[in-house]
Structures are given as C-alpha cells and as structure tokens.
Design a protein around this motif. Structure first.
Motif, short mmCIF file in Angstrom:
data_model
loop_
_atom_site.label_atom_id
_atom_site.label_comp_id
_atom_site.label_asym_id
_atom_site.label_seq_id
_atom_site.Cartn_x
_atom_site.Cartn_y
_atom_site.Cartn_z
N ILE A 1 23.91 106.21 91.80
CA ILE A 1 23.53 107.43 92.51
C ILE A 1 23.48 107.17 94.00
CG2 ILE A 1 21.66 109.08 92.88
CD1 ILE A 1 21.05 108.90 89.91
N TRP A 2 22.92 106.03 94.39
CA TRP A 2 22.90 105.68 95.82
C TRP A 2 24.33 105.48 96.33
CZ3 TRP A 2 24.91 101.40 98.23
CH2 TRP A 2 24.61 101.26 99.59
N LEU A 3 25.15 104.81 95.54
CA LEU A 3 26.53 104.55 95.96
C LEU A 3 27.27 105.85 96.22
CD1 LEU A 3 28.74 102.24 96.22
CD2 LEU A 3 29.38 102.84 93.88
N LEU A 4 27.06 106.84 95.34
CA LEU A 4 27.79 108.09 95.48
C LEU A 4 27.24 108.98 96.60
CD1 LEU A 4 28.33 109.07 91.72
CD2 LEU A 4 30.07 108.34 93.36
N ARG A 5 25.93 108.98 96.77
CA ARG A 5 25.32 109.94 97.69
C ARG A 5 24.96 109.37 99.05
NH1 ARG A 5 26.74 114.81 95.82
NH2 ARG A 5 26.32 114.99 93.58
N ARG A 6 24.84 108.05 99.16
CA ARG A 6 24.34 107.49 100.41
C ARG A 6 25.26 106.46 101.05
NH1 ARG A 6 21.78 111.31 100.13
NH2 ARG A 6 19.51 111.59 100.07
N ARG B 1 33.57 108.92 100.91
CA ARG B 1 35.04 108.93 100.89
C ARG B 1 35.56 109.34 99.51
NH1 ARG B 1 34.18 103.78 103.72
NH2 ARG B 1 34.52 104.11 105.95
N LEU B 2 34.87 108.91 98.46
CA LEU B 2 35.30 109.26 97.11
C LEU B 2 35.27 110.77 96.90
CD1 LEU B 2 36.06 107.73 94.42
CD2 LEU B 2 33.71 108.19 93.70
N TYR B 3 34.20 111.42 97.33
CA TYR B 3 34.10 112.87 97.21
C TYR B 3 35.15 113.56 98.10
CZ TYR B 3 29.78 112.85 94.50
OH TYR B 3 28.85 112.68 93.50
#
Length: 340
Positions: A197-202, A208-210
């Motif tokens: 969750i941290w990797l995706l949001r912070r 970059r993934l999003y």
C-alpha cells in the motif's frame, strides 16, 4: 434612446457533491468488505463453529496465500496495457518445487533454496516482460504460453515426481503460533500489505505505475520510462508468486505439480473484486486483500453448504466463482470514474 442592458448570466452552480454514504456505496473496497461480512455470516448460520476464533484464523491463513500471490497480479493490472499475468499459479508451483528440492527437509540449505527459487521466478517474470514489451505479444497470450513453458520445465526437472520437503524453519515461519494463536504467515501478509500500500500510494514507483496504467502516452511525455515500469511490474508479479509458493510449501510441507493451479484465475478475481480495473490505472492492494478473503469465505460457504463434490467435483464451485466475477465486472466496469 437608452441601450437595453443585458442581464448578467446566472451563476453556474457547482455540481452537487455526492454524500459520504453515496460515495461509500460506490466504493468497491467497501462493497467487497460488506459482501465478505455477509458471506461469513451465512457461513456461521450454516455452521456456528465457524464463529470461533480458531476458525477465523484458519480462514485468514488460507486467504493469505491467495493474497500474497495476488499482489503481483494487482501491480500488472494497474500498469495497464491489458496487462494480466496468468502464469502466477505455475510460477508459485515452480518456486515451491525448487525450494523443496534444495531444502530436502533440512534448515542447512534454507537460504540457498529460497534465493534460487525466487531467482527462477524473477526469470519467468523477465521473460514475460520481454515478450510483452519487446515482441509485442498480448499479455494474455504471453503469460498463457508461459504456463506451458514452466509446466514443461517442472516435468523435466522432477521427472513427474517432485521430491523434497519444507525446511523446519519454513514450517515454523508459516504455521508457528505467535500471539493469540496467530500463525506467522498472517503477520507476514500484514507486513506485505502495509509495504505494498505504501509502495503504491507513497513511492515514486507507485505514482509512475498509476500514470502508466492511466495514460501511457502522457506518462511518457512526462519523462516516465513506461517500459521500465511495466518490466518491473511483471518481474514483481512473478516474485510475489514465488513468495506465495514458498508459503504454500511451508503450509503443506510437501509439493505436487498442481500446487498453485487454483491461484491463476483467483488472483485476477481477487484484484477485480477489490476494485482494480482491468483497463489499468485504477485500484489498490487493500481491495485485493479483501477480495482474497471474500473468495476464501465464499469457497468455505460452498463447502459447508456441500455444493460440488462427488461426480461433479469442483465444477459447481468454479461456475459460481465465474458468476461472481461477471457480476463484479458488470457492477464496476461501467463506472465512469473507473475509466478516467
């Protein structure tokens, strides 16, 4: 003669913001959590023993293997480009078979076995990425073909009879009780959940993934190396599948050639049920984790209700899984905000 005055245009009203309750009803994560609770309640009504703490822990333990394998699936789907990794089940099996061979029931080769297993999984992910990004093979076709490649390698490697068993240390890490009878695998899953969750949001990688999943052209013009991001997503997908395979080995203690088969489509279902859009750029891992629990509770309910079995085998349960996925896609796939 006086010039007639033009009346000032009426002030445009800002669009009415939906209420908190309405937003909650549209939130896939909240919907999945509510459905999970309803299914668990139905299971308890069928069999009151499932309300016990021990049964809840067992259910979450079973869900954790799907939850870990679905981490990488979530990353690949978010990356867009019709991304999907159908090879996660075969990759998980490969990881468990390689690790069990080198562990051979002993702690002496534990670290070597883990590193070799995960390295082999990363190779699978890299090959998937090269096929998709360099040779432009559609992800569905590439990863489906990789299943045959990995399965064939497993047969050559094992001769059709996998050998070895989990190291005692791995069994302790996975099934050993810690606090309140909670096995170690649940703490590991919790830690991975917070990390992802941290990797995706912070983290910059998550942003970059999003961006790549939402609009790769805009992301590229903004300086994002879209190929590197997607390459990393496929490698991470296979890596997390390998971690899931190791956890399955620690839980089952022995391996067989179809160990991870059921996780191929279930990992996709968990991500989609949790609100990760197959078009890419939308979603997150919290919903995927809840989706993994939902599917596990659903399977438990079907078994308690004695759906399937006998001459029909698992076919009725697979039909219901497919129906659930179709309903979720119908409910979420047409939402305008999931297509932006």
């Amino acid at each position: 003669m006086s010039t007639p005055t033009v009346p000032a245009p009426a002030a445009q009203q800002a669009p009415e913001r939906p209420s908190a309750a309405r937003r909650l009803l549209r939130d896939p994560v909240a919907i999945s959590a509510a459905v999970t609770l309803l299914l668990w309640t139905a299971t308890v009504l069928y069999s009151p023993s499932f309300a016990g703490w021990g049964q809840v822990v067992t259910l979450l333990t079973v869900a954790s293997f799907l939850g870990v394998i679905a981490i990488g699936q979530t990353l690949v789907i978010i990356a867009g480009g019709e991304g999907i990794d159908l090879s996660v089940g075969a990759t998980a099996t490969l990881s468990a078979i390689i690790a069990s061979r080198f562990m051979a029931g002993s702690d002496e080769g534990f670290l070597t076995a883990v590193l070799l297993a995960l390295a082999a999984c990363c190779v699978v992910g890299a090959v998937n990425a090269v096929g998709v990004l360099v040779f432009r093979v559609p992800p569905l076709v590439m990863t489906l073909g990789m299943i045959a490649v990995v399965t064939g390698f497993i047969r050559l490697y094992t001769g059709g009879r996998p050998e070895g068993s989990a190291a005692p240390l791995l069994r302790t890490l996975v099934t050993g009780d810690t606090v309140a009878g909670i096995p170690g695998v649940l703490w590991l899953w919790l830690g991975l959940t917070v990390l992802v969750i941290w990797l995706l949001r912070r983290s910059p990688f998550g942003w970059r993934l999003y961006a790549v999943g939402g609009n790769p052209s805009t992301a590229y013009l903004s300086g994002v190396n879209t190929s590197a991001v997607k390459f990393a997503a496929y490698v991470l997908s296979s890596l997390f599948a390998g971690v899931g395979g190791l956890l399955l080995l620690g839980y089952a203690q022995n391996v067989y050639t179809s160990l991870g088969t059921d996780y191929m489509l279930n990992s996709v279902a968990a991500a989609v049920i949790g609100g990760t859009a197959l078009i890419g750029g939308v979603g997150g891992y919290l919903g995927t984790a809840i989706g993994a629990v939902l599917l596990t509770v659903l399977d438990t309910l079907l078994r308690v209700a004695q759906v399937g079995g006998g001459e029909w085998g698992d076919a009725p349960r697979q039909i219901i899984y497919g129906a659930v996925l179709i309903i979720v896609l119908t409910a979420y796939g047409r939402q305008r905000r999931l297509r932006q």
